[in-house]
Design an enzyme around this catalytic site. Structure first.
Site, PDB file in Angstrom:
ATOM      1  N   ARG A 133      -2.924   2.504   7.830  1.00  0.00           N
ATOM      2  CA  ARG A 133      -2.861   3.482   6.744  1.00  0.00           C
ATOM      3  C   ARG A 133      -1.962   3.007   5.608  1.00  0.00           C
ATOM      4  NH1 ARG A 133      -7.436   5.893   6.729  1.00  0.00           N
ATOM      5  NH2 ARG A 133      -7.879   7.038   8.637  1.00  0.00           N
ATOM      6  N   GLU A 136      -3.965   0.418   3.886  1.00  0.00           N
ATOM      7  CA  GLU A 136      -5.015   1.090   3.115  1.00  0.00           C
ATOM      8  C   GLU A 136      -4.444   1.656   1.819  1.00  0.00           C
ATOM      9  OE1 GLU A 136      -8.486   4.195   4.313  1.00  0.00           O
ATOM     10  OE2 GLU A 136      -6.442   4.867   4.687  1.00  0.00           O
ATOM     11  N   SER A 159       7.709 -10.350  -7.116  1.00  0.00           N
ATOM     12  CA  SER A 159       8.086 -11.292  -6.071  1.00  0.00           C
ATOM     13  C   SER A 159       8.205 -10.580  -4.728  1.00  0.00           C
ATOM     14  CB  SER A 159       9.423 -11.947  -6.404  1.00  0.00           C
ATOM     15  OG  SER A 159       9.879 -12.750  -5.330  1.00  0.00           O
TER      16      SER A 159
END
Length: 205
Positions: A133, A136, A159
């Site tokens: 999740r 995602e 970075s």
């Protein structure tokens, strides 16, 4: 705020140790096709066993990652990364770690200080719901994040080396606990590759 990339969130689950041991013992690791890049410089089993011992020592010390981070003077995520073999322990921080978790052996402290980590992750970790999740969330919001970074900073990237990551919680307006993950990375602009500034041009035959 941006969600956590998969290789930074191994501390949320006990699965990474199981995955590392599985990778060390699996057919895929030792009998991989030529397209699979195994790391001959790293003994995955030894690293996994060290991680297991160090996590057990943390548990016996009854320390949270926030407690450990406060003792070491690092972020809670970095404290977790050190124990999980994803960050190199400095000699100064090793002394603090020995005080915070006295049961860590000198051998393991030396390994954590002297060995260079192979920063990586097993793709199976994406099957773990917490990890997936957060992965995602960063991928679904990735284009928007890029657009805002470009708008605010210019043409470049954040970075992940000159970088701080902190995981915390807050309480929502309905009284629910909410997760807060903060990325703090140096902005690195892309450069124009001018010929005059190229100090090592390739030879021409």
């Amino acid at each position: 705020r941006p969600a956590l990339l998969e290789h930074y969130i191994v501390m949320f689950s006990t699965r990474p140790l199981q995955l590392l041991l599985k990778r060390a013992d699996s057919f895929r690791f030792f009998n991989a096709p030529s397209s699979f890049r195994s790391y001959n410089s790293v003994n995955a089993t030894e690293v996994a066993e060290r991680v297991s011992r160090v996590l057990a020592a943390k548990s016996s010390a009854n320390l949270s990652y926030d407690d450990l981070a406060a003792s070491l003077g690092v972020t809670n995520t970095y404290a977790a990364q050190i124990l999980l073999g994803q960050a190199k322990l400095t000699p100064t921080t090793a002394q603090k770690l020995k005080i915070a978790i006295p049961s860590i052996s000198e051998t393991d402290l030396e390994s954590m200080t002297n060995d260079f980590p192979m920063r990586s992750f097993d793709e199976d970790i994406l099957k773990e719901p917490n990890v997936f999740r957060t992965y995602e969330a960063i991928t679904h919001n990735g284009e928007a994040i890029k657009a805002i970074i470009n708008e605010q900073c210019g043409d470049g990237i954040m970075s992940a080396i000159d970088f701080y990551l902190d995981v915390g919680t807050t309480t929502g307006k309905h009284g629910e606990k909410r997760v807060v993950i903060t990325f703090n990375g140096k902005f690195l602009p892309f450069i124009e590759q001018t010929a005059d500034d190229n100090s090592a041009p390739s030879p021409r035959d």
